[in-house]
Design an enzyme around this catalytic site. Structure first.
Site, PDB file in Angstrom:
ATOM      1  N   GLN A  97       6.851  -0.284  38.531  1.00 50.73           N
ATOM      2  CA  GLN A  97       8.209   0.197  38.292  1.00 50.73           C
ATOM      3  C   GLN A  97       8.192   1.712  38.067  1.00 50.73           C
ATOM      4  O   GLN A  97       9.246   2.331  37.955  1.00 50.73           O
ATOM      5  CB  GLN A  97       8.779  -0.481  37.042  1.00 50.73           C
ATOM      6  CG  GLN A  97       8.922  -1.985  37.182  1.00 50.73           C
ATOM      7  CD  GLN A  97       9.329  -2.643  35.883  1.00 50.73           C
ATOM      8  OE1 GLN A  97       8.570  -2.677  34.925  1.00 50.73           O
ATOM      9  NE2 GLN A  97      10.526  -3.164  35.839  1.00 50.73           N
ATOM     10  N   ASN A  98       7.004   2.279  37.957  1.00 47.51           N
ATOM     11  CA  ASN A  98       6.894   3.707  37.643  1.00 47.51           C
ATOM     12  C   ASN A  98       7.069   4.553  38.904  1.00 47.51           C
ATOM     13  O   ASN A  98       6.689   4.147  39.993  1.00 47.51           O
ATOM     14  CB  ASN A  98       5.536   4.005  37.005  1.00 47.51           C
ATOM     15  CG  ASN A  98       5.366   3.243  35.701  1.00 47.51           C
ATOM     16  OD1 ASN A  98       6.355   2.894  35.047  1.00 47.51           O
ATOM     17  ND2 ASN A  98       4.136   2.981  35.322  1.00 47.51           N
ATOM     18  N   VAL A  99       7.603   5.741  38.733  1.00 48.10           N
ATOM     19  CA  VAL A  99       7.873   6.621  39.875  1.00 48.10           C
ATOM     20  C   VAL A  99       6.952   7.844  39.866  1.00 48.10           C
ATOM     21  O   VAL A  99       7.165   8.797  40.600  1.00 48.10           O
ATOM     22  CB  VAL A  99       9.353   7.089  39.880  1.00 48.10           C
ATOM     23  CG1 VAL A  99      10.291   5.900  40.066  1.00 48.10           C
ATOM     24  CG2 VAL A  99       9.713   7.855  38.613  1.00 48.10           C
ATOM     25  N   ASP A 100       5.917   7.804  39.006  1.00 47.02           N
ATOM     26  CA  ASP A 100       5.098   8.999  38.784  1.00 47.02           C
ATOM     27  C   ASP A 100       3.905   9.111  39.722  1.00 47.02           C
ATOM     28  O   ASP A 100       3.231  10.146  39.736  1.00 47.02           O
ATOM     29  CB  ASP A 100       4.620   9.045  37.325  1.00 47.02           C
ATOM     30  CG  ASP A 100       3.991   7.727  36.884  1.00 47.02           C
ATOM     31  OD1 ASP A 100       3.177   7.161  37.645  1.00 47.02           O
ATOM     32  OD2 ASP A 100       4.304   7.262  35.771  1.00 47.02           O
ATOM     33  N   HIS A 115      10.577   1.151  42.461  1.00 48.49           N
ATOM     34  CA  HIS A 115      11.647   2.071  42.058  1.00 48.49           C
ATOM     35  C   HIS A 115      11.535   3.431  42.744  1.00 48.49           C
ATOM     36  O   HIS A 115      12.126   4.405  42.305  1.00 48.49           O
ATOM     37  CB  HIS A 115      11.664   2.250  40.531  1.00 48.49           C
ATOM     38  CG  HIS A 115      12.169   1.034  39.817  1.00 48.49           C
ATOM     39  ND1 HIS A 115      11.988   0.836  38.469  1.00 48.49           N
ATOM     40  CD2 HIS A 115      12.847  -0.051  40.265  1.00 48.49           C
ATOM     41  CE1 HIS A 115      12.542  -0.328  38.120  1.00 48.49           C
ATOM     42  NE2 HIS A 115      13.057  -0.886  39.195  1.00 48.49           N
ATOM     43  N   CYS A 123      16.556  11.811  53.409  1.00 51.10           N
ATOM     44  CA  CYS A 123      17.813  12.396  53.848  1.00 51.10           C
ATOM     45  C   CYS A 123      18.958  11.412  53.639  1.00 51.10           C
ATOM     46  O   CYS A 123      18.798  10.208  53.801  1.00 51.10           O
ATOM     47  CB  CYS A 123      17.686  12.768  55.331  1.00 51.10           C
ATOM     48  SG  CYS A 123      19.174  13.546  55.991  1.00 51.10           S
ATOM     49  N   CYS A 146      18.087  18.959  54.542  1.00 53.73           N
ATOM     50  CA  CYS A 146      17.169  18.340  55.498  1.00 53.73           C
ATOM     51  C   CYS A 146      16.873  19.307  56.642  1.00 53.73           C
ATOM     52  O   CYS A 146      17.803  19.796  57.291  1.00 53.73           O
ATOM     53  CB  CYS A 146      17.775  17.051  56.039  1.00 53.73           C
ATOM     54  SG  CYS A 146      16.798  16.300  57.348  1.00 53.73           S
ATOM     55  N   GLY A 186       2.613  -3.389  30.328  1.00 51.24           N
ATOM     56  CA  GLY A 186       3.384  -2.236  29.877  1.00 51.24           C
ATOM     57  C   GLY A 186       4.816  -2.233  30.367  1.00 51.24           C
ATOM     58  O   GLY A 186       5.398  -1.186  30.620  1.00 51.24           O
ATOM     59  N   ASN A 212       1.326  -5.982  26.563  1.00 48.40           N
ATOM     60  CA  ASN A 212       2.317  -4.980  26.162  1.00 48.40           C
ATOM     61  C   ASN A 212       2.069  -4.527  24.726  1.00 48.40           C
ATOM     62  O   ASN A 212       1.396  -5.179  23.949  1.00 48.40           O
ATOM     63  CB  ASN A 212       3.727  -5.583  26.297  1.00 48.40           C
ATOM     64  CG  ASN A 212       4.803  -4.531  26.456  1.00 48.40           C
ATOM     65  OD1 ASN A 212       4.546  -3.433  26.951  1.00 48.40           O
ATOM     66  ND2 ASN A 212       6.007  -4.840  26.042  1.00 48.40           N
TER      67      ASN A 212
HETATM   68 ZN   LIG Z   1      18.281  14.618  57.891  1.00 51.50          ZN
END
Ligand SMILES: [Zn+2]
Length: 244
Positions: A97-100, A115, A123, A146, A186, A212
Site C-alpha cells: 500500500q506504500n507509495v515510497d 496505491h 498524463c 506532458c 504493518g 503489526n
Molecule cells: Zn500527454
C-alpha cells in the site's frame, strides 16, 4: 522470535502497509505516529484532480523530493532477502500500500504497488502514451506539462474516490485466489482493500497472519494469528533471514 516455517507453502501473498516504512521516518497516515492525514486529505480527492493539481503537486512533489533522503530499513531488507530465499520454491506476491518505492530500493522484485508510486507520473490525457505511468523523479515547481501532448501530468498515486490500478488489483486478486499463506505486515488490515484481501485469502483456505505494532481497532475474524511488535525488530527473525 521463532521463524515461520515456509517449507509447506506454495502461494504466498504478503501485503505491506505504512508500518513497514515508519522506521524509515515516513509518517503513517493513521496510527500512533500521526501524520499526513491533515495535509493529504484535502488535496487527494480523486473527483477534483484537475482543480487540485497545484496543491497536489506542492505536496506530492515535496514528498518525492524528500524521498532522496529516506532509506529502506531493516524490515524492507528482510523482505527482500526472504523473497530471494524462497522465490524458487513458492510463488511469492509482494503487494504494498506504500507509495515510497522503498521495498524495490531494498532489492525486492516485482512489487505490486496498489496505491501507485511517488516516483511515477502520468498524463491526464487518456489517449496520450504518457497516460501509462512512467518513472519521474523531477520535483516540479509548478504543475508539470506532458512533453508529448501538452496536457498536465499528475502524480501516479491512487487518490481518494479513485479505483485501484486495474493491473495491480488483478494480479493481487489472482494470487489471493490460490493463496495458502497470507501475511499482512504493518497495515491496519481493517480498512479496504486490505480487509478484503485477508478475507479472500481466508476463503481460499490460507493461513492468515497479521504482523503489526498494535492490534486492530476492530478485530477481523479472517486473521487466524496476530504477531505484535516493531516490524524492524521482529521481521528478520520471523522471516528466518537474520544476518550473521
Ligand atoms: Zn500527454
Amino acid at each position: 522470535m521463532k521463524p515461520l516455517d515456509f517449507q509447506n507453502y506454495r502461494q504466498i501473498v504478503v501485503l505491506t502497509g505504512a508500518g513497514v516504512s515508519a522506521p524509515s521516518g515516513i509518517p503513517t497516515f493513521r496510527g500512533p505516529l500521526g501524520g499526513l492525514a491533515q495535509e493529504l486529505l484535502p488535496v487527494s480527492d480523486g473527483r477534483r484532480v484537475r482543480e487540485l493539481l497545484p496543491q497536489m503537486w506542492e505536496l506530492y512533489g515535496r514528498l518525492r523530493g524528500g524521498s532522496a533522503n529516506v532509506h529502506p530499513n531493516v524490515a524492507h531488507y528482510a523482505l527482500a532477502r526472504w523473497q530471494k530465499k524462497w522465490q524458487d520454491r513458492a510463488q511469492i506476491t509482494l503487494v504494498t500500500q506504500n507509495v515510497d518505492g522503498l521495498q524495490t530500493r531494498a532489492g525486492s522484485e516485482d512489487v505490486v504497488e496498489i496505491h501507485g508510486s511517488l516516483l511515477r507520473s502520468r498524463c491526464l490525457n487518456p489517449t496520450c502514451p504518457n497516460a501509462e505511468p512512467f518513472e519521474d523523479l523531477v520535483v516540479p515547481v509548478e504543475v508539470p506539462i506532458c512533453p508529448i501532448c501538452g496536457d498536465a501530468l499528475r502524480p501516479d498515486i491512487t487518490l481518494f474516490h479513485e479505483a485501484l490500478p486495474v493491473e495491480a488489483l488483478h494480479r493481487t486478486k489472482r494470487a489471493l485466489r490460490f493463496c495458502d499463506l497470507f501475511l499482512a505486515i504493518g497495515t491496519s488490515g481493517s480498512v479496504a482493500p486490505a480487509s478484503e484481501f485477508v478475507r479472500s485469502a481466508f476463503d481460499a483456505g490460507a493461513r492468515t497472519i497479521l504482523v503489526n505494532l498494535t492490534p486492530l481497532e476492530v478485530a477481523s475474524p479472517y486473521f487466524g494469528e496476530t504477531i505484535l511488535g516493531r516490524v524492524e525488530e521482529i521481521l528478520p527473525s520471523l522471516l528466518g533471514v537474520e544476518q550473521d
